[in-house]
Motif scaffolding. Structure first.
Motif, short mmCIF file in Angstrom:
data_model
loop_
_atom_site.label_atom_id
_atom_site.label_comp_id
_atom_site.label_asym_id
_atom_site.label_seq_id
_atom_site.Cartn_x
_atom_site.Cartn_y
_atom_site.Cartn_z
N ARG A 62 13.58 -8.77 -4.96
CA ARG A 62 12.28 -9.40 -5.22
C ARG A 62 12.06 -9.66 -6.71
O ARG A 62 11.23 -10.47 -7.10
N VAL A 101 7.75 5.50 -9.57
CA VAL A 101 6.96 5.93 -8.41
C VAL A 101 7.87 6.37 -7.26
O VAL A 101 7.60 7.36 -6.57
N VAL A 102 8.96 5.67 -7.11
CA VAL A 102 9.88 5.95 -6.01
C VAL A 102 10.53 7.34 -6.17
O VAL A 102 10.73 8.08 -5.21
N GLU A 126 9.69 0.48 -11.31
CA GLU A 126 8.97 1.29 -10.32
C GLU A 126 9.96 1.96 -9.37
O GLU A 126 9.65 3.02 -8.81
N ARG A 136 4.35 -4.39 -14.10
CA ARG A 136 5.22 -3.50 -13.33
C ARG A 136 6.50 -4.29 -13.02
O ARG A 136 6.56 -5.49 -13.24
N LEU A 172 10.61 8.73 -2.43
CA LEU A 172 10.73 7.68 -1.41
C LEU A 172 12.18 7.39 -1.07
O LEU A 172 12.47 6.78 -0.04
N PHE A 186 4.18 -6.63 -9.56
CA PHE A 186 4.94 -5.97 -8.48
C PHE A 186 4.13 -4.83 -7.89
O PHE A 186 3.78 -3.88 -8.57
N LYS A 187 3.81 -4.99 -6.63
CA LYS A 187 2.99 -4.01 -5.90
C LYS A 187 3.90 -3.22 -4.96
O LYS A 187 5.12 -3.38 -4.98
P1 AMP Z 1 -1.61 -1.98 -9.26
O1 AMP Z 1 -0.64 -2.40 -10.31
O2 AMP Z 1 -2.68 -1.07 -9.78
O3 AMP Z 1 -2.17 -3.13 -8.50
O4 AMP Z 1 -0.85 -1.07 -8.20
C1 AMP Z 1 0.35 -1.44 -7.64
C2 AMP Z 1 0.90 -0.24 -6.93
O5 AMP Z 1 2.16 -0.59 -6.40
C3 AMP Z 1 1.13 0.95 -7.84
O6 AMP Z 1 0.55 2.08 -7.30
C4 AMP Z 1 2.65 1.08 -7.88
O7 AMP Z 1 3.07 2.41 -7.99
C5 AMP Z 1 3.04 0.48 -6.55
N1 AMP Z 1 4.43 0.01 -6.56
C6 AMP Z 1 4.96 -0.97 -7.34
N2 AMP Z 1 6.28 -1.10 -7.10
C7 AMP Z 1 6.60 -0.18 -6.16
C8 AMP Z 1 7.81 0.18 -5.51
N3 AMP Z 1 8.96 -0.43 -5.80
N4 AMP Z 1 7.77 1.16 -4.60
C9 AMP Z 1 6.60 1.79 -4.33
N5 AMP Z 1 5.43 1.50 -4.90
C10 AMP Z 1 5.43 0.53 -5.81
#
Ligand code: AMP
Ligand code: MG
Length: 267
Positions: free
Chosen positions: A106, A130-131, A126, A122, A136, A91-92
Motif C-alpha cells: 500500500r 504499532v504492529v 507503523e 504515518r 500484531l 496511512f491508517k
Molecule cells: P490517525 O493518524 O490518528 O488517523 O490514526 C491512524 C491509526 O492507524 C493510528 O492509530 C495508527 O497506529 C494506525 N495504523 C497505521 N498504520 C498501521 C498499521 N500498519 N497497522 C496497524 N495500525 C496502523
C-alpha cells in the motif's frame, strides 16, 4: 540542521535527544516566524522548479506519537505551496485488502511520481511501531522488516527519489498538555480520541520501538531526523529548513524550451 540527522549505524537513545531543544536558532520566536515565512516562499519556488523540471521526486515521511504535530507541520511548512505537485498520503489501520498483501504494497503505490512531492502522514514505519507494540505479528516478522524497509527505500532512491524522514519528538509531559487542550477547548474535541490514552500508557514501549526503527533504518539514502517538537514554531522551522536545503542541493534547472522562443511572434 545536521545535528538532528541520525548517522547511519548509530544506536538511538531518545533520552539523549531533548524534545525542548531550540539551539539552532539564536533569535527570538518572532524571528523564527519571519524565517519560516521566508522558507515558505523558498519552498514554493523550489517546488515549482521540481514540478517544472519533472525529473525528480521527493518523499517526506512524518512519524510522531499522538499530538506530535504531523498535521500541523504539513499545514505550516507547505503553506503557499502549489497543491498541484504535492500529495499527502495518510496511512491508517490497514484494510482487509491491504492486509492481504505484504506491508509495503500500500506504501509503494503512494510514492511520488516525477516532479512530485509526497508527504507520508504515518508510513510503512507503523509496521515496526504499532504492529510491534501491539504484537500484531511475531517478533521475527517485525525484526526482519528493518532490512526490508532499507532495501525498499534504496530502490526508490536509486530510481531518483530523494527521501527525508522526520520523527517529531515530543515529551510525555508535552503530550499530556496537548491532550488536555483537546479536552478543554470545544473546537479541538473532535481530535480527542479515547484510544490515544491507551497508546499513551504504552509510551515506553513506543519509545523503544522508535529507537530501533530510527537507529536501524537511518541510511545515507534515507536519513532520519529527530526533530525537537515540544515547541511548535521550532519544529516547523527545522523541518522547513531541512526541506529547503535538500531541494537546493538537487541543483534543479528549468527545462530549456524545445523551440527558439525568441523568434516566436504572437499576433
Ligand atoms: P490517525 O493518524 O490518528 O488517523 O490514526 C491512524 C491509526 O492507524 C493510528 O492509530 C495508527 O497506529 C494506525 N495504523 C497505521 N498504520 C498501521 C498499521 N500498519 N497497522 C496497524 N495500525 C496502523
Ligand atoms: Mg490520532
Amino acid at each position: 540542521m545536521d545535528r538532528y540527522r541520525v548517522k547511519p549505524g548509530k544506536r538511538v537513545n531518545l533520552k539523549e535527544w531533548d524534545p525542548g531543544d531550540t539551539s539552532a536558532l539564536d533569535g527570538s520566536e518572532e524571528e523564527a516566524e519571519d524565517r519560516l515565512v521566508k522558507l515558505n516562499r523558498q519552498l514554493e519556488d523550489l517546488q515549482e522548479l521540481l514540478y517544472a523540471e519533472g525529473k525528480r521526486r521527493l518523499l517526506v515521511v512524518l512519524q510522531a506519537m499522538d499530538t506530535g504535530g504531523k498535521d500541523a507541520t504539513i499545514r505550516h511548512v507547505f503553506e503557499g505551496v502549489n497543491p498541484l505537485g504535492v500529495k499527502v498520503a495518510s496511512f491508517k489501520v490497514p484494510t482487509p485488502e491491504e492486509l492481504g498483501h505484504d506491508f509495503l504494497w500500500r506504501v509503494h503505490r503512494q510514492t511520488p511520481a516525477k516532479g512530485e512531492i509526497t508527504i507520508f502522514n504515518r508510513s510503512h514505519y507503523e509496521d515496526v511501531l504499532v504492529v510491534r507494540v501491539h504484537k500484531l505479528v511475531s517478533p521475527d516478522v517485525w525484526r526482519g522488516r528493518y532490512a526490508r524497509i532499507s532495501d525498499f527505500e534504496r530502490i526508490l532512491a536509486d530510481e531518483g527519489t530523494t527521501i527525508l524522514k522526520f520523527f517529531l519528538h515530543i515529551s510525555k509531559d508535552e503530550q499530556k498538555k496537548r491532550l488536555q487542550a483537546r479536552l478543554d477547548e470545544r473546537d479541538k474535541r473532535w481530535k480527542f480520541n479515547v484510544g490515544d490514552l491507551k497508546e499513551r500508557k504504552l509510551w515506553p514501549a513506543y519509545m523503544r520501538a522508535y529507537e530501533d526503527a530510527i537507529g536501524k533504518t537511518s541510511t545515507q539514502w534515507a536519513p532520519w531526523y529527530i526533530v525537537p517538537a515540544n515547541h511548535k514554531w521550532y519544529r516547523n522551522l527545522v523541518v522547513a529548513t531541512i526541506m529547503v536545503e535538500t531541494l537546493k542541493s538537487l541543483k534543479m534547472r528549468y527545462p530549456e524550451p524545445k523551440e527558439d522562443l525568441d523568434r516566436v511572434v504572437i499576433r
